[in-house]
Scaffold this active site. Structure first.
Site, mmCIF file in Angstrom:
data_model
loop_
_atom_site.group_PDB
_atom_site.id
_atom_site.type_symbol
_atom_site.label_atom_id
_atom_site.label_comp_id
_atom_site.label_asym_id
_atom_site.label_seq_id
_atom_site.Cartn_x
_atom_site.Cartn_y
_atom_site.Cartn_z
ATOM 1 N N HIS A 234 0.929 -1.265 -0.023
ATOM 2 C CA HIS A 234 0.063 -0.177 -0.150
ATOM 3 C C HIS A 234 0.951 1.158 0.110
ATOM 4 C CE1 HIS A 234 -3.237 2.686 1.959
ATOM 5 N NE2 HIS A 234 -3.833 2.297 0.773
ATOM 6 N N LYS A 236 3.325 4.237 -1.154
ATOM 7 C CA LYS A 236 3.269 5.345 -2.324
ATOM 8 C C LYS A 236 4.561 6.000 -2.201
ATOM 9 C CE LYS A 236 -1.230 4.739 -1.702
ATOM 10 N NZ LYS A 236 -1.741 4.261 -0.286
ATOM 11 N N ASP A 241 17.538 10.080 -7.558
ATOM 12 C CA ASP A 241 18.968 10.239 -7.324
ATOM 13 C C ASP A 241 19.231 10.014 -5.762
ATOM 14 O OD1 ASP A 241 19.347 10.323 -10.119
ATOM 15 O OD2 ASP A 241 19.434 12.657 -10.063
ATOM 16 N N HIS A 413 -8.893 11.836 1.735
ATOM 17 C CA HIS A 413 -8.073 10.525 1.575
ATOM 18 C C HIS A 413 -6.803 10.623 2.419
ATOM 19 C CE1 HIS A 413 -5.449 7.359 -0.696
ATOM 20 N NE2 HIS A 413 -6.650 6.688 -0.519
ATOM 21 N N LYS A 415 -3.819 10.986 5.035
ATOM 22 C CA LYS A 415 -3.528 10.169 6.436
ATOM 23 C C LYS A 415 -2.456 10.814 7.033
ATOM 24 C CE LYS A 415 -3.809 6.860 2.570
ATOM 25 N NZ LYS A 415 -5.226 6.496 2.473
ATOM 26 N N ASP A 420 0.940 18.585 18.835
ATOM 27 C CA ASP A 420 1.458 19.719 19.530
ATOM 28 C C ASP A 420 2.175 20.568 18.603
ATOM 29 O OD1 ASP A 420 0.399 18.787 21.750
ATOM 30 O OD2 ASP A 420 2.444 18.025 22.566
#
Length: 467
Positions: A234, A236, A241, A413, A415, A420
């Site tokens: 899952h 991404k 480089d 979508h 996450k 603080d």
């Protein structure tokens, strides 16, 4: 004739024997599977659930357990990796100890008890805390994709991509054309795409080979691998480089662009990282590449980057990696440590909220102790069942003082967690059991006041579009 009758009688006796005593091997199989589940020492709720499935769904329960219930074998993680290389990596880690201790001391001065998250990730050999980094918050695909395309265009040595969803739409085609161009220029291009999330890439394997793009379909779903088909990559991740990396919730798909072509507005978050922390991400990609069966390459051949130590901004960056073979749910545990150390605010965005008991309790305790805890979910999910399951977990949070917002502008979508105004988590991890225990996931853990202030400001803006 008598011989035929004897054979028929013998077959009849065999059939009758099986009919009378078939339950004996079946019971033995059931007992063996239940003992296996108990020996695996799973979470008690999982153990009970699987035993109930097996007992109350005769035969079918065994098949379901075979396909979805078997634990991912840790040994597969190093299936194609040279164990000697892995040992060498651990030796390099040990040599970093003086630098790591200095970095941890700096983080303790800057963010106090929240630095324990970095201590945890280092102690567990997940990723070291590194300081010489610059970070940039990217809101939605319209911010990420121009940056990603520019970084790929500027690549000189290698491009590493690891994505759950890589669609062959407008943005996906643009990226593939650019990858072909860079491969023709002699840049090493490696692409890992989850076989389930990106099925369209499989038919391009021959084209990739001809164009010089090294492509791996992560965990193809085959009959021989059904037991592991439930475990998906899952993540991404993009690495260019060894200097620049992108991490977050944004897949390669037009739906994230919000260019008016989609009926749904997609609200998501990613981060661009430049600096020495990219080396930790590079190491994890190297491990995933070899695990998936990619052609071997050495990290010493120009894949690590040593930035100048006089970087003006010293963003502290580490990563929480977890997968079904991890010794522990490192992403969840890193979040729990941060939540426990919070003193003022906890702001969370997640598209799916089916938390573990530990996570739900941590939020309730934080709110009850006086910390402002705010949770944002999509008002309309892309899954009716998941949305209503998420809503079932909200009531006890509200009763303990957690504020819950339902994002209405489109589909949330993102996450992210910001604690603080000092510590941020930006990654691929949904707050559910699948992300905590089953999927291959990553979160960037970032200590940078500017980025945290931007993340908090974005949360406030999103509140204006929420109930």
């Amino acid at each position: 004739m008598a011989g035929v009758i004897s054979v028929v009688q013998a077959l009849h006796q065999v059939v009758m024997f099986i009919y009378q005593w078939y339950w004996v091997p079946l019971v033995l199989i059931y007992i063996a599977i239940i003992i296996t589940i108990l020996i695996e020492n799973r979470h008690p709720s999982k153990t009970i659930a699987w035993i109930l499935v097996i007992v109350f769904l005769p035969v079918a329960g065994i098949l379901i357990y075979y396909v979805f219930g078997q634990q991912y074998k840790k040994e597969q993680r190093l299936r194609r990796q040279d164990k000697e290389k892995h040992i060498r990596l651990m030796r390099v880690w040990d040599r970093l100890t003086p630098i790591v201790e200095e970095n941890l001391a700096h983080l303790r001065r800057e963010i106090g008890p929240l630095s324990q998250v970095y201590q945890f990730l280092n102690n567990q050999r997940v990723a070291p805390p590194l300081l010489h980094n610059e970070v940039k918050l990217l809101i939605n695909g319209e911010s990420k994709f121009p940056e990603l395309l520019a970084a790929i265009e500027a690549a000189e040595h290698h491009i590493h991509l690891e994505y759950y969803i890589f669609e062959l739409d407008e943005i996906g085609s643009r990226i593939l054309m650019l990858l072909e161009k860079k491969a023709a220029q002699g840049v090493f291009v490696r692409l890992i795409a989850d076989a389930f999330g990106s099925p369209g890439l499989k038919r391009l394997q021959r084209q990739f080979l001809e164009k010089g793009i090294q492509y791996i379909a992560f965990m193809p779903v085959k009959f021989s691998s059904l037991a592991n088909s439930n475990y998906r990559n899952h993540r991404k991740i993009a690495i260019i480089d060894g200097r620049t990396a992108f991490v977050g919730g944004i897949n390669i798909s037009d739906r994230y662009l919000n260019n008016g072509k989609s009926s749904v507005f997609w609200r998501d978050t990613a981060v661009r990282i430049e600096g020495e922390a990219v080396n930790a991400l590079q190491t994890q990609f190297w491990m995933s590449w070899h695990q998936a069966g990619g052609e071997s390459f050495s990290l010493r051949d120009g894949y690590f980057f040593s930035p100048p130590t006089d970087v003006v901004r010293r963003a502290g960056v580490s990563f929480a990696f977890s997968d079904p073979g991890s010794p522990a749910p490192f992403n969840m545990e890193a979040m729990l440590i941060g939540i426990a150390a919070a003193r003022h605010t906890i702001r969370i965005c997640t598209p799916y909220f089916i938390p573990s008991d530990e996570f739900s309790t941590a939020l309730q305790v934080a709110a009850a102790s006086g910390v402002t805890v705010e949770l944002m979910l999509p008002a309309r999910s892309d899954s009716y069942i998941v949305q209503h399951a998420s809503f079932s977990f909200i009531k006890p949070l509200l009763q303990r003082g957690v504020s819950v917002y339902l994002y209405q502008k489109g589909f949330l979508h993102a996450k992210t967690i910001c604690i603080d105004g000092k510590l941020a988590y930006i990654g691929t991890v949904n707050l559910d059991t699948r992300s905590f225990y089953i999927n291959f996931e990553v979160s960037a853990v970032i200590a940078d006041p500017t980025l945290c202030a931007q993340l908090d400001a974005q949360f406030r803006r999103d509140c204006d579009d929420s109930l």
